[in-house]
Motif scaffolding. Structure first.
Motif, PDB file in Angstrom:
ATOM      1  N   UNK A   1      43.448  11.557  48.307  1.00  0.00           N
ATOM      2  CA  UNK A   1      41.901  12.099  48.013  1.00  0.00           C
ATOM      3  C   UNK A   1      41.025  11.949  49.578  1.00  0.00           C
ATOM      4  N   UNK A   2      42.226  10.767  50.513  1.00  0.00           N
ATOM      5  CA  UNK A   2      41.611  10.371  51.741  1.00  0.00           C
ATOM      6  C   UNK A   2      41.821  10.714  53.301  1.00  0.00           C
ATOM      7  N   UNK A   3      41.716  11.069  54.057  1.00  0.00           N
ATOM      8  CA  UNK A   3      42.368  11.511  55.500  1.00  0.00           C
ATOM      9  C   UNK A   3      43.273  10.497  56.351  1.00  0.00           C
ATOM     10  N   UNK A   4      42.516   9.010  55.852  1.00  0.00           N
ATOM     11  CA  UNK A   4      43.031   7.802  57.134  1.00  0.00           C
ATOM     12  C   UNK A   4      42.177   6.492  56.256  1.00  0.00           C
TER      13      UNK A   4
ATOM     14  N   UNK B   1      52.084   5.378  51.960  1.00  0.00           N
ATOM     15  CA  UNK B   1      53.095   6.019  52.670  1.00  0.00           C
ATOM     16  C   UNK B   1      52.023   7.390  52.886  1.00  0.00           C
ATOM     17  N   UNK B   2      52.887   8.323  53.901  1.00  0.00           N
ATOM     18  CA  UNK B   2      51.651   9.041  54.640  1.00  0.00           C
ATOM     19  C   UNK B   2      50.312   9.269  54.297  1.00  0.00           C
ATOM     20  N   UNK B   3      49.466   8.316  55.033  1.00  0.00           N
ATOM     21  CA  UNK B   3      48.456   8.419  54.703  1.00  0.00           C
ATOM     22  C   UNK B   3      48.185   7.171  56.322  1.00  0.00           C
ATOM     23  N   UNK B   4      47.516   7.985  57.479  1.00  0.00           N
ATOM     24  CA  UNK B   4      47.622   7.678  58.496  1.00  0.00           C
ATOM     25  C   UNK B   4      46.467   6.317  58.583  1.00  0.00           C
ATOM     26  N   UNK B   5      47.309   5.171  59.214  1.00  0.00           N
ATOM     27  CA  UNK B   5      46.377   4.345  59.192  1.00  0.00           C
ATOM     28  C   UNK B   5      46.231   3.427  60.603  1.00  0.00           C
TER      29      UNK B   5
ATOM     30  N   UNK C   1      54.055   3.595  57.276  1.00  0.00           N
ATOM     31  CA  UNK C   1      54.055   5.176  58.146  1.00  0.00           C
ATOM     32  C   UNK C   1      52.876   5.829  57.585  1.00  0.00           C
ATOM     33  N   UNK C   2      52.415   6.882  58.691  1.00  0.00           N
ATOM     34  CA  UNK C   2      52.668   6.384  59.270  1.00  0.00           C
ATOM     35  C   UNK C   2      50.918   4.886  60.227  1.00  0.00           C
TER      36      UNK C   2
ATOM     37  N   UNK D   1      40.886   8.153  65.270  1.00  0.00           N
ATOM     38  CA  UNK D   1      40.076   8.589  63.697  1.00  0.00           C
ATOM     39  C   UNK D   1      40.096   9.997  64.207  1.00  0.00           C
ATOM     40  N   UNK D   2      39.283  10.959  64.921  1.00  0.00           N
ATOM     41  CA  UNK D   2      39.707  11.833  65.644  1.00  0.00           C
ATOM     42  C   UNK D   2      41.059  12.962  64.854  1.00  0.00           C
ATOM     43  N   UNK D   3      42.084  11.701  65.350  1.00  0.00           N
ATOM     44  CA  UNK D   3      43.099  12.432  65.122  1.00  0.00           C
ATOM     45  C   UNK D   3      43.981  12.473  64.026  1.00  0.00           C
ATOM     46  N   UNK D   4      42.521  11.257  62.417  1.00  0.00           N
ATOM     47  CA  UNK D   4      43.483  11.246  61.468  1.00  0.00           C
ATOM     48  C   UNK D   4      42.926  12.619  60.675  1.00  0.00           C
TER      49      UNK D   4
END
Length: 266
Positions: A159-162, A205-209, A234-235, A260-263
């Protein structure tokens, strides 16, 4: 001392340590500082017999990049951490800052367990708001707030982007041992964290951090933040800086916000 008395003494000591974990970790601040030069809205949510409150900081731009749910550190309240969130608002992010029980205008007393429960309730309630629903969500945990952020990320990763972990603890137990090294053996053996960032980040896994930490941090040792980064799936990315605890946004906001913009654009 006979065996029965010895076990009784150890049991009492364990109870004291468990209670001390909550009492020593949370230092709620009730004094609210002015929120200047930022449009904002107050909110309040009922939780059992208490109320948790906070603010939603609104960017000037009509188009919101994303919504950041911000979980602050052990001391102060939402107004104590505006230096970390205003740069985000200036760059087009909507930021929701929450005071858990006991902090700011919120009622009750904070504990590890009720903060985790309130965190999920807060997440569900806020993401249903018309001004949040439909926007991309980033969880931002500062210091002890990283524990709640990581726990929420694990349970809501689709449900989240990062996830951003700034000055993060690896676990309540680890930081207790850092501050009470004379009791390290007892704490490590008998004081178990109900949840721990170093475990939760493995299941994202799969969630940008993004992990942010200073090697000069005296409040939360760099090793704890690095352990979270090392164990995270990752990532992931690590941003190291020179300075005090939670001061990365002061001189490095452009780099952090770029990450954060990249996330949100992935």
């Amino acid at each position: 001392m006979n065996t029965k008395l010895l076990f009784s003494a150890l049991f009492l000591l364990m109870i004291c340590f468990c209670k001390a974990q909550d009492n020593n970790f949370y230092k709620p601040g009730k004094i609210l500082h002015p929120i200047g030069n930022v449009a904002y809205e107050d909110f309040a949510l009922p939780v059992k017999n208490d109320t948790i409150t906070g603010v939603i900081l609104k960017p000037k731009s009509q188009k919101i990049k994303a919504t950041v749910l911000f979980f602050h550190g052990a001391g102060g309240n939402v107004t104590s951490y505006l230096f970390m969130t205003k740069p985000l608002v200036d760059k087009g992010y909507q930021v929701v800052m929450v005071d858990f029980r006991g902090y700011g205008k919120s009622t009750g007393k904070p504990t590890h367990l009720n903060i985790a429960e309130d965190g999920q309730f807060f997440f569900d309630a806020v993401t249903r708001r018309p001004d949040v629903k439909g926007t991309r969500i980033i969880l931002y945990g500062a210091s002890i707030g990283s524990q709640v952020a990581a726990h929420l990320a694990r349970n809501n990763k689709n449900k989240i982007a990062g996830l951003v972990m700034d000055g993060s603890l690896s676990s309540f137990t680890d930081i207790a041992m850092y501050y009470k090294p004379e009791y390290k053996e007892i704490i490590s053996r008998y004081v178990v964290s109900p949840y721990a960032a170093k475990e939760d980040v493995q299941d994202t896994e799969g969630l940008p951090k993004l992990f942010i930490h200073s090697k000069e941090d005296k409040d939360v040792p760099y090793e704890e933040g690095f352990e979270n980064y090392s164990k995270a799936s990752l990532p992931k990315a690590l941003f190291e800086y020179s300075g005090k605890h939670l001061e990365a946004m002061k001189d490095n906001s452009d780099k952090i916000i770029s990450s954060m913009d990249k996330m949100i654009n992935q």
